[in-house]
Design a protein around this motif. Structure first.
Motif, PDB file in Angstrom:
ATOM      1  N   GLU A 106     120.289  31.218  15.386  1.00  0.00           N
ATOM      2  CA  GLU A 106     119.449  30.322  16.185  1.00  0.00           C
ATOM      3  C   GLU A 106     117.998  30.555  15.797  1.00  0.00           C
ATOM      4  O   GLU A 106     117.626  31.663  15.409  1.00  0.00           O
TER       5      GLU A 106
ATOM      6  N   GLU B 134     115.715  27.910  22.345  1.00  0.00           N
ATOM      7  CA  GLU B 134     116.448  27.663  21.099  1.00  0.00           C
ATOM      8  C   GLU B 134     116.029  26.309  20.529  1.00  0.00           C
ATOM      9  O   GLU B 134     116.374  25.269  21.071  1.00  0.00           O
TER      10      GLU B 134
ATOM     11  N   ASN C 122     119.710  25.633  15.408  1.00  0.00           N
ATOM     12  CA  ASN C 122     120.919  26.444  15.312  1.00  0.00           C
ATOM     13  C   ASN C 122     121.647  26.062  14.042  1.00  0.00           C
ATOM     14  O   ASN C 122     121.866  24.875  13.792  1.00  0.00           O
TER      15      ASN C 122
HETATM   16 MG    MG Z   1     122.978  26.180  19.733  1.00  0.00          MG
END
Ligand code: MG
Ligand code: ATP
Length: 416
Positions: free
Chosen positions: A208, A259, A262
Motif C-alpha cells: 500500500e 491508503e 495499493n
Molecule cells: Mg487496498
C-alpha cells in the motif's frame, strides 16, 4: 474565469452532519457538493483539481508503458460468478434489469472484466508483457462513508493491470509500477510510504502507499530513519519502539495513515479462473501471470486537503491547483477597474490560468477570506494603493509571503 460569472458560491457555515475536514472545506470553498453519504458532485473547481491529478497519473502510466482503455461499470453477473465474488464481495452493488431477467454488478474493481478481455488478445508469449489502465468511476457500498471523499460509495480510481509470462517479469514490472506511484504522489505534493500489507483474498502480500495523516483509517509501523521499512498493522512483525529490522539503526514509529494506492502481485489468481494462457516458444500452454495496481484519484484529492489545509482553508500545490492566480480587484474606481481588467486580459492572453474576483458588491475582507478558503497558490490584489504604485500585491497562500511587484514585472513572470 470571472468570479461574478462563476456558478458556485463559498459558504461560511460548515455543512451540517459532515464530520470530515476534507468534505467540510471542499464544500465550503465550492469545490464539491454532497448528494448523499459517500456520493459527491465535483463542481467546476473540484473537477479542475481532479483533472490535474488524473493528468499527472496518466503521464506516469504512459511513461510506464501502459495503454489507456475504458471498461464498463455495468458488468455481467456471470463474470463475477466465474471468480466466486458475486457471493462473497460485500461492497458489490448487485443490480437487475427492469424486467428482472438479468443481474449485473456495478464495478467496484475490474479484474472480472479485464481478465476475459485480455484473453481475446494475448495468444502467444510474443504478446507479453502488456499492461492497460483506466481512470474510471468505481462503485462500492462502503458500510461507513464518513470520511468525505476519502471514502466514497462512488469514486474515481485509476486501475492498472499487467500481464506476464514469468514471475521475474511480473516482479520487475511491480517494482517499476511502485516507482511510478512514488512519482505520482511526489508530483501532487504528497509524501507517501510504501507499506507491506496483506494481499487479502488476492495474493500473499501487497504494497500500500500510505500518507501519514490523523484522519487515516489505517495504522502503520515505519522506520524513523526512512530506510524504507514500513508495515501495515494488519501484517505487522514489529511494535512501536522496536529496532528497525531492516537497517538495525532506526526505531519503529507508528501512525495513522491514508491508503492512497495499493499494488498486488496477483500471479494466477484471476488468470486461473478465466483460463488465460499463452503458447510459449515450445508451443506449450503457459498460464499468464498478472498484477493489479490501484490509485484512488478522488481520495488523493481529499488527502491533499487533509495534509495541506490550514485554519484559513484549502492550500493547493501549483501542480494540481484549479487556477494559478487569484486576481482580486478591490474597489471599483476607474483606475482600479481599468488596471484589473487589463491585467486579467494580459494574463489570459499569455495562457496563465486565473480566477478574477471582479465582484462589485463584495467587501475586501470577504474577498480575502474567500481567497484563503479557496487556496489558489497566488493571490494578486489590485487596489487604489497598488495602482498608485503601478504595482500589484502578490501573496503566496502557502507561506503568507507578500510583496509589492511592479505590474510589468509581474506580467513578465506571473508564477514567481
Ligand atoms: Mg487496498
Ligand atoms: P480501503 O482499505 O481504504 O477500503 P481498499 O483496500 O478496499 O481500500 P483497493 O481495492 O486497494 O481499496 O483500491 C485501490 C485504491 O482505491 C485504494 O488504495 C484507495 O486509494 C482507493 N479507494 C478504495 N476505496 C475507496 C473509496 N471507497 N473511496 C475512495 N477511494 C477509494
Amino acid at each position: 474565469m470571472r468570479f461574478s460569472q462563476h456558478i458556485i458560491k463559498t459558504t461560511k457555515e460548515a455543512p451540517s452532519g459532515e464530520q470530515s475536514k476534507n468534505a467540510e472545506l471542499l464544500i465550503r470553498a465550492g469545490y464539491i457538493d454532497k448528494t448523499m453519504a459517500g456520493v459527491f458532485t465535483l463542481l467546476p473547481l473540484g473537477l479542475k483539481v481532479l483533472n490535474n491529478i488524473t493528468r499527472i497519473i496518466r503521464e506516469e502510466m504512459e511513461t510506464l508503458g501502459a495503454e489507456e482503455v475504458l471498461m464498463p461499470a455495468l458488468q455481467p453477473k456471470e463474470f463475477w460468478d466465474a471468480t466466486g465474488r458475486w457471493e462473497t464481495m460485500d461492497v458489490l452493488y448487485r443490480v437487475h434489469s427492469p424486467d428482472g431477467s438479468h443481474e449485473f454488478g456495478l464495478g467496484p474493481t475490474h479484474e472480472e472484466v479485464v481478465t476475459p478481455l485480455v484473453k481475446r488478445f494475448l495468444l502467444s508469449y510474443r504478446d507479453l508483457p502488456r499492461s492497460i489502465f483506466q481512470i474510471q468511476t468505481k462503485f462500492r457500498f462502503e458500510p461507513r462513508a464518513k470520511s468525505g471523499i476519502l471514502r466514497g460509495r462512488e469514486f474515481m480510481m485509476k486501475d492498472l493491470y499487467s500481464f506476464h509470462t514469468t514471475e521475474e517479469d511480473l516482479l520487475s514490472y511491480y517494482e517499476r509500477a511502485a516507482e511510478a506511484y512514488f512519482r505520482v504522489y511526489e508530483r501532487v505534493g504528497l509524501s507517501a510510504l510504501k507499506v507491506r500489507a496483506s494481499g487479502g483474498a488476492f495474493s500473499d502480500f501487497s504494497h500500500e502507499f500510505q500518507v501519514i495523516a490523523d484522519c487515516g483509517e489505517d495504522l502503520i509501523f515505519y522506520c524513523d530513519r526512512a530506510c524504507g521499512f514500513a508495515e501495515n498493522k494488519e501484517v505487522a512483525t514489529v511494535a512501536e519502539g522496536d529496532v528497525c529490522p531492516t537497517c538495525s539503526a532506526g526505531t519503529i514509529l507508528s501512525s495513522k495513515a491514508v491508503e492512497v494506492g495499493n499494488i498486488f502481485p496477483l500471479y494466477n489468481k484471476f488468470t486461473e479462473a478465466f483460463d488465460v494462457s499463452v503458447k510459449n516458444q515450445e508451443g506449450e500452454d503457459v498460464r499468464v501471470l498478472m498484477g493489479c495496481y490501484g490509485i484512488g484519484c478522488t481520495r488523493l484529492l481529499g488527502t491533499v486537503v487533509e495534509v495541506m489545509a490550514d485554519e484559513k482553508g484549502l492550500v493547493w500545490p501549483d501542480s494540481i491547483a484549479p487556477y494559478q492566480i487569484h486576481l482580486v480587484q478591490l474597489g471599483s474606481d476607474e483606475a482600479v477597474s481599468a488596471m484589473a481588467e487589463d491585467v486579467y486580459l494580459q494574463l489570459r492572453t499569455k495562457g496563465v490560468s486565473v480566477l478574477f474576483d471582479d465582484r462589485a458588491d463584495v467587501k475586501a475582507g470577504e474577498k480575502f477570506a474567500d481567497a484563503d478558503l479557496m487556496g489558489i497558490p497566488r493571490r494578486v490584489v489590485i487596489s487604489s494603493k497598488t495602482v498608485g504604485a503601478a504595482s500589484v500585491e502578490v501573496k503566496h497562500r502557502a507561506t503568507g509571503e507578500t510583496a509589492l511587484v511592479p505590474v510589468q514585472q509581474f506580467l513578465d513572470a506571473p508564477y514567481v
